[in-house]
Design an enzyme around this catalytic site. Structure first.
Site, PDB file in Angstrom:
ATOM      1  N   HIS A  61      -0.583   0.920  -9.897  1.00 52.52           N
ATOM      2  CA  HIS A  61      -1.513  -0.229  -8.962  1.00 52.52           C
ATOM      3  C   HIS A  61      -1.861  -1.154 -10.016  1.00 52.52           C
ATOM      4  CE1 HIS A  61      -3.701  -0.466  -4.882  1.00 52.52           C
ATOM      5  NE2 HIS A  61      -3.465  -1.745  -5.462  1.00 52.52           N
TER       6      HIS A  61
ATOM      7  N   ARG B  64       0.687  -1.274   0.169  1.00 54.20           N
ATOM      8  CA  ARG B  64      -0.198   0.124   0.108  1.00 54.20           C
ATOM      9  C   ARG B  64       0.912   1.266  -0.006  1.00 54.20           C
ATOM     10  NH1 ARG B  64      -3.642  -1.889  -1.946  1.00 54.20           N
ATOM     11  NH2 ARG B  64      -5.698  -2.616  -1.126  1.00 54.20           N
TER      12      ARG B  64
HETATM   13  N1  LIG Z   1      -0.426  -3.818  -6.032  1.00 52.39           N
HETATM   14  C1  LIG Z   1      -1.534  -4.591  -6.047  1.00 52.39           C
HETATM   15  O1  LIG Z   1      -2.118  -4.611  -7.254  1.00 52.39           O
HETATM   16  C2  LIG Z   1      -2.052  -5.409  -4.918  1.00 52.39           C
HETATM   17  C3  LIG Z   1      -2.993  -6.348  -5.325  1.00 52.39           C
HETATM   18  C4  LIG Z   1      -3.411  -7.156  -4.200  1.00 52.39           C
HETATM   19  C5  LIG Z   1      -3.071  -7.061  -2.837  1.00 52.39           C
HETATM   20  N2  LIG Z   1      -1.895  -5.869  -2.663  1.00 52.39           N
HETATM   21  C6  LIG Z   1      -1.650  -5.540  -1.247  1.00 52.39           C
HETATM   22  O2  LIG Z   1      -0.811  -6.523  -1.124  1.00 52.39           O
HETATM   23  C7  LIG Z   1      -0.637  -6.533   0.632  1.00 52.39           C
HETATM   24  C8  LIG Z   1      -0.462  -8.032   0.940  1.00 52.39           C
HETATM   25  O3  LIG Z   1      -1.747  -8.865   0.995  1.00 52.39           O
HETATM   26  P1  LIG Z   1      -2.017 -10.237   1.365  1.00 52.39           P
HETATM   27  O4  LIG Z   1      -3.341 -10.549   0.898  1.00 52.39           O
HETATM   28  O5  LIG Z   1      -0.957 -11.077   1.015  1.00 52.39           O
HETATM   29  O6  LIG Z   1      -2.174  -9.903   2.957  1.00 52.39           O
HETATM   30  P2  LIG Z   1      -2.261 -10.986   4.029  1.00 52.39           P
HETATM   31  O7  LIG Z   1      -2.572 -12.389   3.635  1.00 52.39           O
HETATM   32  O8  LIG Z   1      -3.157 -10.240   5.244  1.00 52.39           O
HETATM   33  O9  LIG Z   1      -0.734 -11.210   4.888  1.00 52.39           O
HETATM   34  C9  LIG Z   1      -0.150 -10.056   5.395  1.00 52.39           C
HETATM   35  C10 LIG Z   1       1.217 -10.446   5.985  1.00 52.39           C
HETATM   36  O10 LIG Z   1       1.665  -9.326   6.500  1.00 52.39           O
HETATM   37  C11 LIG Z   1       2.291  -9.697   8.056  1.00 52.39           C
HETATM   38  N3  LIG Z   1       1.944  -8.510   8.831  1.00 52.39           N
HETATM   39  C12 LIG Z   1       0.567  -8.088   9.044  1.00 52.39           C
HETATM   40  N4  LIG Z   1       1.174  -7.092  10.054  1.00 52.39           N
HETATM   41  C13 LIG Z   1       2.444  -6.939  10.397  1.00 52.39           C
HETATM   42  C14 LIG Z   1       3.171  -6.446  11.327  1.00 52.39           C
HETATM   43  N5  LIG Z   1       2.615  -5.358  11.849  1.00 52.39           N
HETATM   44  N6  LIG Z   1       4.658  -6.637  11.301  1.00 52.39           N
HETATM   45  C15 LIG Z   1       4.918  -7.793  10.461  1.00 52.39           C
HETATM   46  N7  LIG Z   1       4.242  -8.376   9.803  1.00 52.39           N
HETATM   47  C16 LIG Z   1       2.958  -8.134   9.533  1.00 52.39           C
HETATM   48  C17 LIG Z   1       1.286 -10.999   8.326  1.00 52.39           C
HETATM   49  O11 LIG Z   1       1.997 -11.653   9.407  1.00 52.39           O
HETATM   50  P3  LIG Z   1       1.403 -12.843   9.768  1.00 52.39           P
HETATM   51  O12 LIG Z   1       1.650 -14.116   8.846  1.00 52.39           O
HETATM   52  O13 LIG Z   1       1.966 -13.079  11.286  1.00 52.39           O
HETATM   53  O14 LIG Z   1      -0.167 -12.966   9.747  1.00 52.39           O
HETATM   54  C18 LIG Z   1       1.153 -11.483   6.994  1.00 52.39           C
HETATM   55  O15 LIG Z   1       2.363 -12.336   6.709  1.00 52.39           O
HETATM   56  C19 LIG Z   1      -1.721  -5.780   1.342  1.00 52.39           C
HETATM   57  O16 LIG Z   1      -1.182  -4.445   1.507  1.00 52.39           O
HETATM   58  C20 LIG Z   1      -2.621  -5.548  -0.082  1.00 52.39           C
HETATM   59  O17 LIG Z   1      -3.282  -4.433  -0.345  1.00 52.39           O
HETATM   60  C21 LIG Z   1      -1.438  -5.151  -3.611  1.00 52.39           C
END
Ligand SMILES: NC(=O)c1ccc[n+]([C@@H]2O[C@H](COP(=O)([O-])OP(=O)(O)OC[C@H]3O[C@@H](n4cnc5c(N)ncnc54)[C@H](OP(=O)(O)O)[C@@H]3O)[C@@H](O)[C@H]2O)c1
Length: 312
Positions: A275, A227
């Site tokens: 994005h 993000r």
């Molecule tokens: N650019 C694009 O086109 C696009 C498309 C889709 C998504 N995204 C973005 O990609 C990102 C990841 O999405 P996702 O679905 O993979 O998320 P997710 O499944 O919720 O995974 C989040 C990861 O971050 C870790 N995390 C959360 N808070 C943390 C903290 N305070 N300190 C350290 N680690 C932390 C979590 O740890 P745990 O494993 O311990 O829970 C988990 O490993 C999001 O920001 C989403 O908006 C971007």
């Protein structure tokens, strides 16, 4: 069972209905603004930016699915029914697209793609080498969730010495995993290319800032596909201008769209994308939604369930 859809506007409804007819033929799919919709019939909602107060009017609503990866557009509704679970958009194609994009970004930073493109635009013939190859470049992935974990595996499989960092420790063959704030500094100090795939929460907003960038080795680079709010852009530009960072590849910004007059568009060491890292098609989203609803209706935990306590 009725699924109400607010995503893509009224013009997209026929396409949604066609996709759901393929993946969940027993679902009745209705438009958000359908005048004949009985709110009591609605059991599931697939939404993007629902108007505040609308979701609570569906008294039998059991599951909300966000049409995008974020859920902030739903949470900002002050009348949001707190007992209804929310699922974040995902699915195999999103995971695959993100892994592709992360590979593209990391290789672009490794081989200085910005300089290659600029030289072409300027018709400037320049023979230049790069300081290291993939096997000598340590990549650190922040966030080892739905998208970060497969991306880390893809980088590992490309030969990059890969490490990861998450809130709770993960186990991933061939990838050293760090956890929590106590291990963050060590993780950063061992990272030549930093890949951000964290979710946006109180704890992660502004996490890539002057202090944390200073912990990266000199010559490191940053790829942000999480993000925009994760990066303090002025600090990143300062680190690039001072030579501490060698480059950045940024896909997400705050706000979006990135204003036309923002200096980062023209920065010589920054690649900007808009994005586009992982955009699922409507067909992919319908398939994921149908699977999530089916799992929920079987009494299973649907994938990508938003955890209000953790904030992601
Ligand atoms: N650019 C694009 O086109 C696009 C498309 C889709 C998504 N995204 C973005 O990609 C990102 C990841 O999405 P996702 O679905 O993979 O998320 P997710 O499944 O919720 O995974 C989040 C990861 O971050 C870790 N995390 C959360 N808070 C943390 C903290 N305070 N300190 C350290 N680690 C932390 C979590 O740890 P745990 O494993 O311990 O829970 C988990 O490993 C999001 O920001 C989403 O908006 C971007």
């Amino acid at each position: 069972m009725t699924l109400v859809v607010k995503s893509g506007g009224p013009g997209a409804l026929a396409e949604w209905q066609a996709h759901f007819a393929e993946f969940a033929p027993r679902l009745e799919v209705r438009g958000w603004d359908d005048p004949d919709l009985d709110p009591e019939d609605v059991r599931h909602a697939l939404v993007w930016e629902p108007e505040p107060g609308r979701l609570v009017s569906f008294s039998n609503l059991r599951l909300i699915i966000s049409s995008g990866a974020g859920v902030d557009h739903i949470l900002r509704d002050p009348y949001l029914p707190p007992h209804v679970p929310i699922v974040r958009m995902g699915g195999v194609s999103t995971i695959a697209h993100m892994a592709d994009f992360v590979r593209l970004g990391v290789f672009s930073l490794l081989r200085d793609m910005k300089r290659i493109i600029t030289n072409q635009q300027d018709r400037h013939w320049e023979e230049f080498g790069v300081p290291r190859s993939s096997v000598e470049t340590r990549v650190g992935v922040m966030g080892l969730g739905t998208l970060g974990l497969p991306a880390a595996m893809a980088l590992r499989d490309c030969g990059f010495p890969t490490i990861g960092w998450s809130r709770r420790r993960r186990t991933l063959p061939g990838v050293r995993c760090y956890e929590g704030p106590d291990e963050f500094a060590e993780f950063l100090s061992r990272t030549d290319i930093l890949v951000n795939l964290l979710p946006e929460t109180e704890a992660t907003r502004g996490i890539i800032n002057a202090e944390t960038l200073a912990l990266l080795p000199v010559g490191a680079a940053v790829l942000n596909a999480g993000r925009g709010s994760h990066v303090v852009l002025d600090a990143l530009v300062a680190a690039l201008d001072s030579g501490h960072l060698s480059g950045a590849f940024l896909d997400v910004f705050s706000p979006e769209p990135l204003p036309k007059d923002h200096p980062v568009w023209a920065h010589p060491r920054v690649i900007v994308s808009t994005h586009i890292a992982a955009i699922p098609s409507r067909r992919d989203r319908a398939r994921f939604t149908a699977d999530a609803i089916a799992a929920f209706e079987r009494g299973e935990t649907p994938p990508n369930l938003f955890d209000p306590a953790a904030g992601y």
